[in-house]
Scaffold this active site. Structure first.
Site, PDB file in Angstrom:
ATOM      1  N   PRO A   9       0.794  -1.224   0.000  1.00  0.00           N
ATOM      2  CA  PRO A   9       0.000   0.000   0.000  1.00  0.00           C
ATOM      3  C   PRO A   9       0.830   1.280   0.000  1.00  0.00           C
ATOM      4  CG  PRO A   9      -0.111  -1.099   2.131  1.00  0.00           C
ATOM      5  CD  PRO A   9       0.528  -2.058   1.180  1.00  0.00           C
ATOM      6  N   ASN A  10       0.341   2.219  -0.779  1.00  0.00           N
ATOM      7  CA  ASN A  10       0.884   3.586  -0.864  1.00  0.00           C
ATOM      8  C   ASN A  10       2.213   3.677  -1.613  1.00  0.00           C
ATOM      9  OD1 ASN A  10      -1.251   4.891   0.653  1.00  0.00           O
ATOM     10  ND2 ASN A  10      -0.452   3.789   2.411  1.00  0.00           N
ATOM     11  N   ARG A  17       4.182  10.955  -1.960  1.00  0.00           N
ATOM     12  CA  ARG A  17       4.065  10.773  -0.510  1.00  0.00           C
ATOM     13  C   ARG A  17       5.398  11.096   0.185  1.00  0.00           C
ATOM     14  NH1 ARG A  17       4.652   4.392   1.275  1.00  0.00           N
ATOM     15  NH2 ARG A  17       3.937   5.272   3.247  1.00  0.00           N
ATOM     16  N   TYR A  22      10.731   9.209   1.443  1.00  0.00           N
ATOM     17  CA  TYR A  22      10.777   8.194   0.378  1.00  0.00           C
ATOM     18  C   TYR A  22      11.408   8.689  -0.924  1.00  0.00           C
ATOM     19  CZ  TYR A  22       7.614   5.847   3.592  1.00  0.00           C
ATOM     20  OH  TYR A  22       7.076   5.260   4.701  1.00  0.00           O
ATOM     21  N   ASN A  74       8.131  -5.342  -0.747  1.00  0.00           N
ATOM     22  CA  ASN A  74       8.008  -4.233   0.189  1.00  0.00           C
ATOM     23  C   ASN A  74       6.536  -4.192   0.574  1.00  0.00           C
ATOM     24  OD1 ASN A  74       7.745  -1.900   1.621  1.00  0.00           O
ATOM     25  ND2 ASN A  74       8.973  -0.633   0.234  1.00  0.00           N
ATOM     26  N   ALA A  77       2.899  -0.675   4.887  1.00  0.00           N
ATOM     27  CA  ALA A  77       2.419  -0.714   6.273  1.00  0.00           C
ATOM     28  C   ALA A  77       1.985  -2.118   6.708  1.00  0.00           C
ATOM     29  CB  ALA A  77       1.270   0.270   6.448  1.00  0.00           C
ATOM     30  N   GLU A  98      12.850  -8.936   1.888  1.00  0.00           N
ATOM     31  CA  GLU A  98      12.003  -7.826   2.328  1.00  0.00           C
ATOM     32  C   GLU A  98      12.793  -6.524   2.164  1.00  0.00           C
ATOM     33  OE1 GLU A  98      11.401  -8.196   6.513  1.00  0.00           O
ATOM     34  OE2 GLU A  98      10.189  -6.378   6.681  1.00  0.00           O
ATOM     35  N   HIS A 100      12.711  -2.214   2.500  1.00  0.00           N
ATOM     36  CA  HIS A 100      12.087  -0.958   2.923  1.00  0.00           C
ATOM     37  C   HIS A 100      12.954   0.199   2.445  1.00  0.00           C
ATOM     38  CE1 HIS A 100       9.200  -3.134   5.267  1.00  0.00           C
ATOM     39  NE2 HIS A 100      10.195  -3.860   5.736  1.00  0.00           N
ATOM     40  N   ARG A 107      12.555   4.712  12.954  1.00  0.00           N
ATOM     41  CA  ARG A 107      11.274   5.425  12.933  1.00  0.00           C
ATOM     42  C   ARG A 107      10.399   5.047  14.140  1.00  0.00           C
ATOM     43  NH1 ARG A 107       8.905   5.182   7.008  1.00  0.00           N
ATOM     44  NH2 ARG A 107       7.548   6.780   7.915  1.00  0.00           N
TER      45      ARG A 107
HETATM   46  C1  DQA Z   1       8.057   1.225   4.046  1.00  0.00           C
HETATM   47  C2  DQA Z   1       8.086   1.459   5.559  1.00  0.00           C
HETATM   48  C3  DQA Z   1       6.710   1.193   6.169  1.00  0.00           C
HETATM   49  O1  DQA Z   1       6.758   1.401   7.573  1.00  0.00           O
HETATM   50  C4  DQA Z   1       5.692   2.132   5.563  1.00  0.00           C
HETATM   51  O2  DQA Z   1       4.408   1.851   6.097  1.00  0.00           O
HETATM   52  C5  DQA Z   1       5.679   2.100   4.087  1.00  0.00           C
HETATM   53  C6  DQA Z   1       6.957   2.033   3.382  1.00  0.00           C
HETATM   54  C7  DQA Z   1       9.383   1.623   3.385  1.00  0.00           C
HETATM   55  O3  DQA Z   1       9.569   1.274   2.221  1.00  0.00           O
HETATM   56  O4  DQA Z   1      10.223   2.284   4.003  1.00  0.00           O
HETATM   57  O5  DQA Z   1       4.641   2.206   3.450  1.00  0.00           O
HETATM   58  O6  DQA Z   1       7.852  -0.149   3.808  1.00  0.00           O
END
Ligand code: DQA
Length: 144
Positions: A9-10, A17, A22, A74, A77, A98, A100, A107
């Site tokens: 998501p996102n 964003r 990011y 990735n 959330a 995985e 990020h 964080r």
């Molecule tokens: C994320 C880190 C997560 O905590 C966050 O909710 C994201 C992006 C990252 O790529 O740093 O959506 O996975």
């Protein structure tokens, strides 16, 4: 070798964003970067992104039937909440890294747990888009 790059998501909102966290590059920029890297390594790559947990589970299951050799994920959330994504990865038993983009370990406290980490062969954080390329390289070595 066939790799699935799965974003949660996102991550379709990259570039819009929180650019201070990011970066300013978009999801399409990310796809282009990884595609170029895979092409130069002779790796077949497919990209999927969803904002829905169930759809991400479906994509992981589909990777099994598509005979995918490795997954770069990735989970956004859902990293911090989803037992379903962990179970899907455990079900298909495909090597997974995985990724990020941000330094999650620096964080908020609610970002300090990752369910997917219980399965992932490797976790890469805080390296921006470069982390995805490292994940591809790791999977190439790991599955060789
Ligand atoms: C994320 C880190 C997560 O905590 C966050 O909710 C994201 C992006 C990252 O790529 O740093 O959506 O996975």
């Amino acid at each position: 070798m066939k790799i699935l790059v799965l974003n949660g998501p996102n991550l379709n909102m990259l570039g819009i964003r929180e650019p201070d966290i990011y970066g300013k590059d978009t999801y399409d920029d990310l796809v282009a970067l990884i595609r170029k890297h895979c092409e130069s390594s002779g790796i077949e790559v497919q990209f999927k992104q969803s904002n829905s947990e169930g759809t991400l589970v479906d994509y992981i299951q589909q990777a099994f039937f598509d005979k995918v050799d490795g997954i770069v994920i990735n989970p956004g959330a859902y990293t911090h909440t989803s037992v379903a994504l962990l179970d899907a990865l455990k079900a298909v038993q495909i090597p997974a890294v995985e990724v990020h983009i941000s330094k999650v370990d620096e964080r908020e406290p609610f970002r300090q747990i990752s369910y997917v980490s219980y399965y992932a062969q490797k976790t890469i954080t805080g390296k921006g888009f470069q982390g995805y390329l490292e994940a591809v390289d790791f999977l190439k070595e790991y599955t060789a």
